[in-house]
Enzyme design. Structure first.
Site, PDB file in Angstrom:
ATOM      1  N   ASP A   1       0.832  -1.195   0.000  1.00  0.00           N
ATOM      2  CA  ASP A   1       0.000   0.000   0.000  1.00  0.00           C
ATOM      3  C   ASP A   1       0.866   1.243   0.000  1.00  0.00           C
ATOM      4  O   ASP A   1       1.962   1.252   0.564  1.00  0.00           O
ATOM      5  CB  ASP A   1      -0.906   0.019   1.241  1.00  0.00           C
ATOM      6  CG  ASP A   1      -0.129   0.204   2.528  1.00  0.00           C
ATOM      7  OD1 ASP A   1      -0.095   1.340   3.040  1.00  0.00           O
ATOM      8  OD2 ASP A   1       0.468  -0.766   3.012  1.00  0.00           O
ATOM      9  N   SER A   2       0.375   2.292  -0.663  1.00  0.00           N
ATOM     10  CA  SER A   2       1.023   3.598  -0.672  1.00  0.00           C
ATOM     11  C   SER A   2       2.471   3.469  -1.151  1.00  0.00           C
ATOM     12  O   SER A   2       2.710   2.965  -2.251  1.00  0.00           O
ATOM     13  CB  SER A   2       0.926   4.228   0.724  1.00  0.00           C
ATOM     14  OG  SER A   2       1.248   5.593   0.691  1.00  0.00           O
ATOM     15  N   ALA A   3       3.452   3.880  -0.350  1.00  0.00           N
ATOM     16  CA  ALA A   3       4.836   3.691  -0.755  1.00  0.00           C
ATOM     17  C   ALA A   3       5.155   2.216  -0.945  1.00  0.00           C
ATOM     18  O   ALA A   3       5.939   1.844  -1.828  1.00  0.00           O
ATOM     19  CB  ALA A   3       5.776   4.299   0.276  1.00  0.00           C
TER      20      ALA A   3
ATOM     21  N   PHE B   1      -2.475  -1.026  -3.250  1.00  0.00           N
ATOM     22  CA  PHE B   1      -3.502  -0.141  -2.710  1.00  0.00           C
ATOM     23  C   PHE B   1      -2.969   1.287  -2.707  1.00  0.00           C
ATOM     24  O   PHE B   1      -1.918   1.556  -2.112  1.00  0.00           O
ATOM     25  CB  PHE B   1      -3.858  -0.520  -1.264  1.00  0.00           C
ATOM     26  CG  PHE B   1      -4.369  -1.925  -1.065  1.00  0.00           C
ATOM     27  CD1 PHE B   1      -5.016  -2.616  -2.076  1.00  0.00           C
ATOM     28  CD2 PHE B   1      -4.212  -2.552   0.161  1.00  0.00           C
ATOM     29  CE1 PHE B   1      -5.494  -3.902  -1.877  1.00  0.00           C
ATOM     30  CE2 PHE B   1      -4.695  -3.830   0.383  1.00  0.00           C
ATOM     31  CZ  PHE B   1      -5.333  -4.515  -0.644  1.00  0.00           C
TER      32      PHE B   1
END
Length: 322
Positions: free
Chosen positions: A142-144, A170
């Site tokens: 997710d994200s980074a 995500f």
């Protein structure tokens, strides 16, 4: 999928206390306190080491014994750990019925780019060397951590390693130049981030390096040869265009990709499982995708074993061939 649930999540972020000028240790502790969720009772966790880095193994009671999930946590390459994300990782693993390993890759500013990518690639290679078949290995982040998933896939391809069965990301952060239009168009809708806040994460991670490098910002990478991807995002996030452009780049590079954007939910809304219907729906979709990719890889592997050409004695001549 009620408006009341979405409004409650939005208010949770907008009303969160703001601490001026926190130290790095305070930022990491505050992040952990804010996002950590409990493990499900039917998921066993134990600390381990993978490729020289601490890692967390999560084994659902319903795991089939076939397939493995390699997970990379979010946190802007500066905060976060397998522990902060153990709850959502375990939720994904139990729904997919897969054993998961979440890697504690090195963080900035102590370890700037490309340390995280090096650790991601090393973890992937270690699983392959340890006997996990690429056809039954899937990645998620997710994200980074989503950006790191894509960068790891690109690095693995360039290193001549086989690609895994598939990957889920995500709300991926894949453009550290912060060039997406949603940085502007979604700034009021996003209850979590501002462009300045993202820049404060990108700066120590890059440590003066070019933010457009493909392994730092994989939206600019050549994605040819990558496995099927599922990209999920919320419409209320300034990183929305990162997800959209990643999916577009993957499609242009002949990668099988699915993009799902849930309306009126924020960055990594999946972490609100149990409180937000969209979070549970998204996790279920991601789990179905991962399970299907592992199953397809297992079946392809079985088909190869049953191929009569593969099973023939190499010393015996094959009918119809010289």
């Amino acid at each position: 999928m009620t408006r009341r649930q979405r409004e409650a999540v939005d208010a949770l972020y907008r009303n969160a206390p703001v601490h001026p000028n926190p130290t790095l240790a305070e930022r990491r502790a505050g992040f952990a306190q804010a996002i950590s969720r409990p493990l499900p009772g039917d998921v066993a966790a134990h600390e381990t080491v993978l490729a020289g880095r601490p890692a967390l193994d999560l084994t659902p009671a319903g795991a089939t014994g076939r397939g493995r999930l390699l997970h990379f946590h979010g946190g802007g390459y500066v905060v976060g750990s397998p522990g902060t994300h153990a709850g959502v990782t375990a939720q994904l693993a139990r729904r997919a019925r897969l054993r998961a390993t979440s890697v504690d890759y090195r963080l900035a500013p102590e370890h700037p780019f490309p340390a995280a990518v090096d650790d991601g690639l090393a973890a992937y290679r270690a699983l392959l060397d340890g006997g996990v078949r690429a056809e039954e290995l899937v990645l998620a982040g997710d994200s980074a951590g989503g950006g790191l998933v894509v960068a790891t896939l690109v690095a693995a391809r360039d290193a001549g390693l086989p690609q895994p069965a598939g990957a889920v990301v995500f709300s991926p952060w894949v453009d550290l130049t912060l060039g997406g239009q949603s940085m502007r168009t979604k700034k009021d809708a996003d209850p979590i981030f501002t462009r300045e806040a993202l820049q404060a994460l990108a700066t120590p991670y890059l440590a003066g390096q070019d933010p457009a490098q493909p392994l730092a910002s994989p939206v600019f990478a050549d994605l040819r040869g990558l496995p099927p991807l599922l990209v999920q995002a919320g419409s209320n996030e300034i990183l929305l265009d990162d997800a959209v452009r990643l999916a577009g780049r993957a499609a242009a590079d002949e990668v099988e990709v699915t993009l799902r954007v849930w309306p009126q939910v924020p960055h990594v809304f999946q972490n609100h499982f149990g409180h937000l219907d969209e979070a549970d729906e998204a996790l279920d979709e991601a789990a179905r995708f991962l399970s299907a990719r592992v199953r397809a890889g297992h079946e392809a592997q079985a088909d190869r074993r049953l191929d009569p050409e593969d099973s023939e004695d190499p010393e015996e001549p094959r009918a119809g061939r010289p």
